[in-house]
Write a protein that holds these residues in place. Structure first.
Motif, PDB file in Angstrom:
ATOM      1  N   TYR A 184       0.845  -1.201   0.000  1.00  0.00           N
ATOM      2  CA  TYR A 184       0.000   0.000   0.000  1.00  0.00           C
ATOM      3  C   TYR A 184       0.881   1.252   0.000  1.00  0.00           C
ATOM      4  N   PRO A 185       1.406   1.644  -1.172  1.00  0.00           N
ATOM      5  CA  PRO A 185       2.135   2.917  -1.225  1.00  0.00           C
ATOM      6  C   PRO A 185       1.201   4.039  -0.760  1.00  0.00           C
ATOM      7  N   VAL A 186       1.765   5.154  -0.380  1.00  0.00           N
ATOM      8  CA  VAL A 186       0.966   6.245   0.185  1.00  0.00           C
ATOM      9  C   VAL A 186      -0.172   6.651  -0.749  1.00  0.00           C
ATOM     10  N   HIS A 187       0.083   6.739  -2.043  1.00  0.00           N
ATOM     11  CA  HIS A 187      -0.996   7.155  -2.951  1.00  0.00           C
ATOM     12  C   HIS A 187      -2.141   6.136  -2.974  1.00  0.00           C
ATOM     13  N   VAL A 188      -1.815   4.858  -2.816  1.00  0.00           N
ATOM     14  CA  VAL A 188      -2.866   3.832  -2.775  1.00  0.00           C
ATOM     15  C   VAL A 188      -3.638   3.930  -1.460  1.00  0.00           C
ATOM     16  N   GLN A 189      -2.918   4.154  -0.358  1.00  0.00           N
ATOM     17  CA  GLN A 189      -3.599   4.330   0.929  1.00  0.00           C
ATOM     18  C   GLN A 189      -4.592   5.481   0.859  1.00  0.00           C
ATOM     19  N   LEU A 190      -4.162   6.586   0.273  1.00  0.00           N
ATOM     20  CA  LEU A 190      -5.049   7.751   0.166  1.00  0.00           C
ATOM     21  C   LEU A 190      -6.261   7.457  -0.709  1.00  0.00           C
ATOM     22  N   ASN A 191      -6.033   6.737  -1.810  1.00  0.00           N
ATOM     23  CA  ASN A 191      -7.157   6.396  -2.688  1.00  0.00           C
ATOM     24  C   ASN A 191      -8.142   5.463  -1.992  1.00  0.00           C
ATOM     25  N   VAL A 192      -7.637   4.492  -1.242  1.00  0.00           N
ATOM     26  CA  VAL A 192      -8.518   3.575  -0.521  1.00  0.00           C
ATOM     27  C   VAL A 192      -9.323   4.350   0.518  1.00  0.00           C
TER      28      VAL A 192
ATOM     29  N   ARG B  61     -10.076   7.485   0.503  1.00  0.00           N
ATOM     30  CA  ARG B  61     -10.951   8.478  -0.124  1.00  0.00           C
ATOM     31  C   ARG B  61     -12.104   7.857  -0.891  1.00  0.00           C
ATOM     32  N   THR B  62     -11.809   6.837  -1.689  1.00  0.00           N
ATOM     33  CA  THR B  62     -12.847   6.303  -2.581  1.00  0.00           C
ATOM     34  C   THR B  62     -13.059   4.796  -2.453  1.00  0.00           C
ATOM     35  N   GLY B  63     -12.310   4.146  -1.581  1.00  0.00           N
ATOM     36  CA  GLY B  63     -12.444   2.702  -1.445  1.00  0.00           C
ATOM     37  C   GLY B  63     -13.720   2.305  -0.722  1.00  0.00           C
ATOM     38  N   SER B  64     -14.100   1.062  -0.941  1.00  0.00           N
ATOM     39  CA  SER B  64     -15.282   0.549  -0.249  1.00  0.00           C
ATOM     40  C   SER B  64     -14.933   0.304   1.224  1.00  0.00           C
ATOM     41  N   GLU B  65     -15.960   0.089   2.013  1.00  0.00           N
ATOM     42  CA  GLU B  65     -15.745  -0.213   3.440  1.00  0.00           C
ATOM     43  C   GLU B  65     -14.881  -1.458   3.593  1.00  0.00           C
ATOM     44  N   ASP B  66     -15.103  -2.469   2.749  1.00  0.00           N
ATOM     45  CA  ASP B  66     -14.307  -3.702   2.802  1.00  0.00           C
ATOM     46  C   ASP B  66     -12.838  -3.429   2.473  1.00  0.00           C
ATOM     47  N   GLU B  67     -12.586  -2.585   1.469  1.00  0.00           N
ATOM     48  CA  GLU B  67     -11.206  -2.245   1.105  1.00  0.00           C
ATOM     49  C   GLU B  67     -10.509  -1.498   2.239  1.00  0.00           C
ATOM     50  N   ARG B  68     -11.224  -0.567   2.855  1.00  0.00           N
ATOM     51  CA  ARG B  68     -10.640   0.194   3.976  1.00  0.00           C
ATOM     52  C   ARG B  68     -10.344  -0.731   5.154  1.00  0.00           C
ATOM     53  N   LYS B  69     -11.265  -1.638   5.434  1.00  0.00           N
ATOM     54  CA  LYS B  69     -11.061  -2.568   6.553  1.00  0.00           C
ATOM     55  C   LYS B  69      -9.891  -3.500   6.280  1.00  0.00           C
ATOM     56  N   LYS B  70      -9.796  -4.017   5.050  1.00  0.00           N
ATOM     57  CA  LYS B  70      -8.698  -4.913   4.679  1.00  0.00           C
ATOM     58  C   LYS B  70      -7.349  -4.214   4.853  1.00  0.00           C
ATOM     59  N   MET B  71      -7.265  -2.982   4.381  1.00  0.00           N
ATOM     60  CA  MET B  71      -6.019  -2.229   4.502  1.00  0.00           C
ATOM     61  C   MET B  71      -5.698  -1.954   5.972  1.00  0.00           C
ATOM     62  N   SER B  72      -6.688  -1.565   6.738  1.00  0.00           N
ATOM     63  CA  SER B  72      -6.473  -1.266   8.161  1.00  0.00           C
ATOM     64  C   SER B  72      -6.020  -2.484   8.942  1.00  0.00           C
ATOM     65  N   VAL B  73      -6.626  -3.625   8.680  1.00  0.00           N
ATOM     66  CA  VAL B  73      -6.239  -4.866   9.364  1.00  0.00           C
ATOM     67  C   VAL B  73      -4.789  -5.209   9.038  1.00  0.00           C
ATOM     68  N   PHE B  74      -4.417  -5.070   7.772  1.00  0.00           N
ATOM     69  CA  PHE B  74      -3.040  -5.348   7.361  1.00  0.00           C
ATOM     70  C   PHE B  74      -2.051  -4.404   8.050  1.00  0.00           C
ATOM     71  N   ILE B  75      -2.328  -3.122   8.012  1.00  0.00           N
ATOM     72  CA  ILE B  75      -1.432  -2.137   8.624  1.00  0.00           C
ATOM     73  C   ILE B  75      -1.343  -2.365  10.131  1.00  0.00           C
ATOM     74  N   ASP B  76      -2.462  -2.631  10.774  1.00  0.00           N
ATOM     75  CA  ASP B  76      -2.445  -2.898  12.218  1.00  0.00           C
ATOM     76  C   ASP B  76      -1.623  -4.135  12.546  1.00  0.00           C
ATOM     77  N   ALA B  77      -1.737  -5.187  11.735  1.00  0.00           N
ATOM     78  CA  ALA B  77      -0.952  -6.407  11.968  1.00  0.00           C
ATOM     79  C   ALA B  77       0.539  -6.128  11.829  1.00  0.00           C
ATOM     80  N   CYS B  78       0.911  -5.324  10.862  1.00  0.00           N
ATOM     81  CA  CYS B  78       2.330  -4.952  10.696  1.00  0.00           C
ATOM     82  C   CYS B  78       2.826  -4.148  11.895  1.00  0.00           C
TER      83      CYS B  78
END
Length: 90
Positions: free
Chosen positions: A44-52, A54-71
């Motif tokens: 998730y480069p910064v530009h992808v994080q911002l796009n998720v 800003r415009t990502g679905s709730e599932d996409e935001r949750k998936k990214m958040s779970v991954f970042i939290d696990a890291c």
């Protein structure tokens, strides 16, 4: 000889402390945080994080958040290994 760290504890703390924006820190702590950030940016480069965000679905935001939290949880362990970090997938 490989320069990749296999274990969080492989980073030599006997060189003293490193001055960071958080203050004085042990080298192993800095290494773990940097490894975590690089791993997150691989998926998730910064530009992808911002796009998720800003415009990502709730599932996409949750998936990214779970991954970042696990890291981040990985980076706060005292005996984190590179192999453990590589097992974390988005």
């Amino acid at each position: 000889m490989s320069t990749e760290m296999k274990f969080y504890s492989d980073v030599q703390d006997d060189i003293g402390l490193i001055v960071t924006d958080k203050g004085l820190e042990r080298p192993a702590v800095v290494w773990a945080r940097d490894a975590c950030a690089a791993y997150i940016h691989r998926y998730y480069p910064v530009h992808v994080q911002l796009n998720v965000l800003r415009t990502g679905s709730e599932d996409e935001r949750k998936k990214m958040s779970v991954f970042i939290d696990a890291c981040r949880v990985w980076s706060n362990q005292k005996s984190a290994t590179s192999a453990e970090l590589e097992k974390i997938k988005p």
